[in-house]
Design a protein around this motif. Sequence first.
Motif, PDB file in Angstrom:
ATOM      1  N   THR A  88       2.684 -10.321   2.820  1.00 30.03           N
ATOM      2  CA  THR A  88       3.110  -9.384   1.726  1.00 30.03           C
ATOM      3  C   THR A  88       4.668  -9.047   1.738  1.00 30.03           C
ATOM      4  N   TYR A  94      10.507  -1.629   7.156  1.00 29.02           N
ATOM      5  CA  TYR A  94       9.631  -0.875   6.237  1.00 29.02           C
ATOM      6  C   TYR A  94       8.378  -0.290   7.153  1.00 29.02           C
ATOM      7  N   GLU A  95       8.647  -0.149   8.310  1.00 27.39           N
ATOM      8  CA  GLU A  95       7.338   0.399   8.937  1.00 27.39           C
ATOM      9  C   GLU A  95       7.192   1.700   8.640  1.00 27.39           C
ATOM     10  N   GLN A 153       1.463  -5.085   8.435  1.00 26.97           N
ATOM     11  CA  GLN A 153       1.031  -5.600   7.186  1.00 26.97           C
ATOM     12  C   GLN A 153       0.979  -7.081   7.451  1.00 26.97           C
ATOM     13  N   TYR A 181       6.646  -7.397  -1.085  1.00 30.59           N
ATOM     14  CA  TYR A 181       7.529  -5.902  -1.028  1.00 30.59           C
ATOM     15  C   TYR A 181       9.066  -6.300  -1.191  1.00 30.59           C
ATOM     16  N   GLN A 194       7.514   3.206   5.507  1.00 30.59           N
ATOM     17  CA  GLN A 194       7.037   3.274   4.409  1.00 30.59           C
ATOM     18  C   GLN A 194       5.673   2.536   4.096  1.00 30.59           C
ATOM     19  N   LEU A 195       5.507   1.537   4.865  1.00 29.61           N
ATOM     20  CA  LEU A 195       4.293   0.924   4.879  1.00 29.61           C
ATOM     21  C   LEU A 195       3.074   0.812   5.939  1.00 29.61           C
ATOM     22  N   GLY A 196       3.605   1.561   6.850  1.00 32.29           N
ATOM     23  CA  GLY A 196       2.750   1.362   8.168  1.00 32.29           C
ATOM     24  C   GLY A 196       3.506   0.324   9.233  1.00 32.29           C
ATOM     25  N   ARG A 201       2.730 -12.435  -3.624  1.00 31.88           N
ATOM     26  CA  ARG A 201       2.561 -12.785  -2.280  1.00 31.88           C
ATOM     27  C   ARG A 201       2.518 -14.239  -1.921  1.00 31.88           C
ATOM     28  N   PHE A 247      10.545  -3.853  -3.786  1.00 34.96           N
ATOM     29  CA  PHE A 247      11.486  -2.726  -3.428  1.00 34.96           C
ATOM     30  C   PHE A 247      12.850  -3.324  -3.426  1.00 34.96           C
ATOM     31  N   THR A 281      11.322 -11.269   8.151  1.00 36.24           N
ATOM     32  CA  THR A 281       9.856 -11.116   8.857  1.00 36.24           C
ATOM     33  C   THR A 281       9.557 -12.366   9.793  1.00 36.24           C
TER      34      THR A 281
END
Length: 468
Positions: free
Chosen positions: A152, A140-141, A148, A156, A143-145, A108, A160, A173
């Motif tokens: 992170t 990645y919304e 975040q 990720y 996959q991860l929600g 991280r 990934f 991001t």
Amino acid sequence: MMGTRSQRHQPYRRGGVPNWLLTGLVILFLGVVLYVAYFLYATVRNFVANQQIIEWSNPPVQPVSTGVVNAETTPAPTPQVWSGKERVNILVLGIDQREVDADEGPWRTDTMIVLTLDPVSMTAGMLSIPRDLYVPIPGYERQLGSNQRINTAHYYGDLFGYPGGGPALAKRTVEYNLGIPIHFYVRLNFTAFERLVDEIGGIDIYVPETINDPDYPDEGYGYDPFYIEAGWHHLDGKTALKYARTRATFGGDFDRAKRQQQVILAIRDRVMDLGLLPQLIARAPQLLQTLGNAVQTDMTLEQAQQLAWLAAQVDRDRIQSAVLDNYYTIPYETPDGQQVLVPIREKMRELRDTLFAEAPLPVSQDPLARLAQEGGRIVVENGTQTAGLARRTSEYLQARGFRVVGIRDADELRADTVIIDHTGKPFTVSYLAQVLGVPASRILSDTGSSAEADIELILGADFRLPGG
């Protein structure tokens, strides 16, 4: 007594997950790499010609003298000129990595700072992004929600197998959530920080409040308590790293971000000392070897050299700094108990448009008009034993267009005069320092506090009223 932890990466209550902050290295990278990289450029150019990602690892070192270099006989390299006319934004990533598990990952990011440089207006800036900012990780919304922690994204990206890895997803991001392009990144593995600060002879830092951090983390998973009193200090590499990493003040992460920027500017001031540059040039091979794998970037050495030279031309009072602090965020506890920061998008956009504007805001060159436009309110504090000094200084400043809203005695006697900017009034602060002869190293930023005025001028024993 040395403590232990049963779970890896478990945060300690006040200091948090280790930061391994090396933001000061950014200034060495952008302010001194001109001299380091260009000095070595001819010998490594063929090696890096086909590299898109540069890892400065174990370059050949030529024997050089380790003694003091004569500035008069050490010629400075002739830099190439950055030809671009557009603003350049660089994302600095400090990864959460310790020596005891240096080969493990993904990591991280505990430090995220956007450096910006405008080659037309010759202005620069720094924006610190808190690691707990709760935002979408684009792509990645599902996959991860939906949201975040922003720190992170790098993790990720590596986990990934995102094209370009963690740095590329971190760049995307930040671009997605701030609405600005990120042209380059610099990822830092911070093991070289202490030696690099020591190489430049340490840095001078004003500590605005005493810090006591008994839970400061050591190299492993124990503790190495940190304590430093308020006032001026000359810090070596180890202490500078602790000062930049600790969160043991009321403002937590926000205070830490401000200290990171303070360390960056202190290193810049130290490096820009003309008496130091010839020695750095002579020690360039050793410095580059010290960096080793600690720096990874998608800039070529030539781009880094050109940007470094450009950055070195920016005046100190034309460098702005900001933190996405509690003015721009709202604390929130997620359903699974995470403490995060939700961005206030409208306020973030206002800050972005100010810090990353494509052209400087139109403003009169008349100092009185610029003072009136900013409207900075100043409180003058007397930290000396000279009776009436604050009153006389207030009258002097008001006669020159400054807005003084109060005078008082300081809480304690001081040796040094300092200027503290509480709300971000860059012209008023720089002009005040110019009028009173206060050096840039004694200009501090404390924009998260609830001060009664925009600027505090604290008079120390070294203060002399001009013409007095």
